[in-house]
Design an enzyme around this catalytic site. Structure first.
Site, PDB file in Angstrom:
ATOM      1  N   ARG A 149       0.838  -1.195   0.000  1.00  0.00           N
ATOM      2  CA  ARG A 149       0.000   0.000   0.000  1.00  0.00           C
ATOM      3  C   ARG A 149       0.879   1.252   0.000  1.00  0.00           C
ATOM      4  O   ARG A 149       1.892   1.298   0.698  1.00  0.00           O
ATOM      5  CB  ARG A 149      -0.916   0.013   1.211  1.00  0.00           C
ATOM      6  CG  ARG A 149      -1.952  -1.088   1.179  1.00  0.00           C
ATOM      7  CD  ARG A 149      -2.927  -0.966   2.338  1.00  0.00           C
ATOM      8  NE  ARG A 149      -3.764  -2.137   2.440  1.00  0.00           N
ATOM      9  CZ  ARG A 149      -4.857  -2.361   1.715  1.00  0.00           C
ATOM     10  NH1 ARG A 149      -5.249  -1.476   0.828  1.00  0.00           N
ATOM     11  NH2 ARG A 149      -5.553  -3.457   1.888  1.00  0.00           N
ATOM     12  N   ASP A 150       0.472   2.246  -0.789  1.00  0.00           N
ATOM     13  CA  ASP A 150       1.177   3.518  -0.830  1.00  0.00           C
ATOM     14  C   ASP A 150       1.022   4.204   0.519  1.00  0.00           C
ATOM     15  O   ASP A 150      -0.066   4.209   1.099  1.00  0.00           O
ATOM     16  CB  ASP A 150       0.606   4.390  -1.951  1.00  0.00           C
ATOM     17  CG  ASP A 150       1.480   5.591  -2.246  1.00  0.00           C
ATOM     18  OD1 ASP A 150       1.567   6.476  -1.379  1.00  0.00           O
ATOM     19  OD2 ASP A 150       2.049   5.647  -3.348  1.00  0.00           O
TER      20      ASP A 150
ATOM     21  N   ASN B 111       4.986   6.336 -13.736  1.00  0.00           N
ATOM     22  CA  ASN B 111       5.637   7.629 -13.961  1.00  0.00           C
ATOM     23  C   ASN B 111       7.075   7.326 -14.358  1.00  0.00           C
ATOM     24  O   ASN B 111       7.760   6.568 -13.672  1.00  0.00           O
ATOM     25  CB  ASN B 111       5.603   8.482 -12.689  1.00  0.00           C
ATOM     26  CG  ASN B 111       4.189   8.822 -12.267  1.00  0.00           C
ATOM     27  OD1 ASN B 111       3.301   8.955 -13.090  1.00  0.00           O
ATOM     28  ND2 ASN B 111       3.980   8.939 -10.980  1.00  0.00           N
TER      29      ASN B 111
ATOM     30  N   VAL C 252      10.852   8.031  -7.042  1.00  0.00           N
ATOM     31  CA  VAL C 252      11.697   6.903  -6.638  1.00  0.00           C
ATOM     32  C   VAL C 252      12.109   6.212  -7.925  1.00  0.00           C
ATOM     33  O   VAL C 252      11.258   5.741  -8.682  1.00  0.00           O
ATOM     34  CB  VAL C 252      10.962   5.928  -5.699  1.00  0.00           C
ATOM     35  CG1 VAL C 252      11.856   4.741  -5.359  1.00  0.00           C
ATOM     36  CG2 VAL C 252      10.507   6.637  -4.425  1.00  0.00           C
TER      37      VAL C 252
ATOM     38  N   HIS D 208       8.013   1.166 -10.799  1.00  0.00           N
ATOM     39  CA  HIS D 208       6.860   0.801  -9.975  1.00  0.00           C
ATOM     40  C   HIS D 208       5.578   1.228 -10.667  1.00  0.00           C
ATOM     41  O   HIS D 208       5.536   2.248 -11.336  1.00  0.00           O
ATOM     42  CB  HIS D 208       6.946   1.404  -8.569  1.00  0.00           C
ATOM     43  CG  HIS D 208       7.057   2.895  -8.530  1.00  0.00           C
ATOM     44  ND1 HIS D 208       8.218   3.578  -8.853  1.00  0.00           N
ATOM     45  CD2 HIS D 208       6.144   3.845  -8.203  1.00  0.00           C
ATOM     46  CE1 HIS D 208       8.017   4.872  -8.703  1.00  0.00           C
ATOM     47  NE2 HIS D 208       6.765   5.068  -8.314  1.00  0.00           N
TER      48      HIS D 208
ATOM     49  N   HIS E  12       1.576   2.167 -10.092  1.00  0.00           N
ATOM     50  CA  HIS E  12       0.553   2.587  -9.144  1.00  0.00           C
ATOM     51  C   HIS E  12      -0.746   1.913  -9.562  1.00  0.00           C
ATOM     52  O   HIS E  12      -1.222   2.121 -10.677  1.00  0.00           O
ATOM     53  CB  HIS E  12       0.335   4.105  -9.199  1.00  0.00           C
ATOM     54  CG  HIS E  12       1.498   4.912  -8.762  1.00  0.00           C
ATOM     55  ND1 HIS E  12       1.583   5.457  -7.495  1.00  0.00           N
ATOM     56  CD2 HIS E  12       2.627   5.283  -9.416  1.00  0.00           C
ATOM     57  CE1 HIS E  12       2.714   6.135  -7.390  1.00  0.00           C
ATOM     58  NE2 HIS E  12       3.369   6.046  -8.543  1.00  0.00           N
TER      59      HIS E  12
END
Length: 117
Positions: free
Chosen positions: A35-36, A90, A99, A103, A105
């Protein structure tokens, strides 16, 4: 497994290695999903490869790993939402990547459609 940036491994490598706690919702040989810490939607989960890869464009050389990221994103959406989701990568600082470890999202539920990442 981790790749150093300067003297410190990146934050996602440290999460993958268990050095930094995270709310992990999926883990297998290829990817970790957690989880973010600053969610932008009802469901906001990050899916990261265990191997340090700078961004999604580097995954062109490993289509199986890219497929594992996307497959895990779909599983997360099935488990925590209605199966509908946005998948956002991104790539580069100008696009909002903060970062530099590839990754995805996974955004679902309330607020997912309006999120600008």
């Amino acid at each position: 497994m981790s790749e150093a940036t300067g003297d410190q491994p990146c934050v996602f490598c440290r999460i993958v290695d268990g050095e930094i706690p995270a709310d992990v919702v999926h883990s297998d040989d290829d990817v970790v999903a957690f989880r973010d810490s600053s969610p932008k939607a009802e469901v906001h989960v990050l899916v990261v490869p265990r191997a340090h890869v700078t961004d999604v464009t580097d995954l062109v050389d490993d289509p199986a790993l890219l497929a594992a990221l996307v497959r895990t994103a779909g599983e997360v959406a099935e488990d925590f939402a209605d199966g509908d989701f946005r998948l956002v990568f991104n790539t580069g600082a100008g696009a909002g990547q903060t970062v530099f470890h590839a990754h995805a999202h996974v955004l679902a539920g309330r607020g997912a459609a309006a999120v600008g990442l």
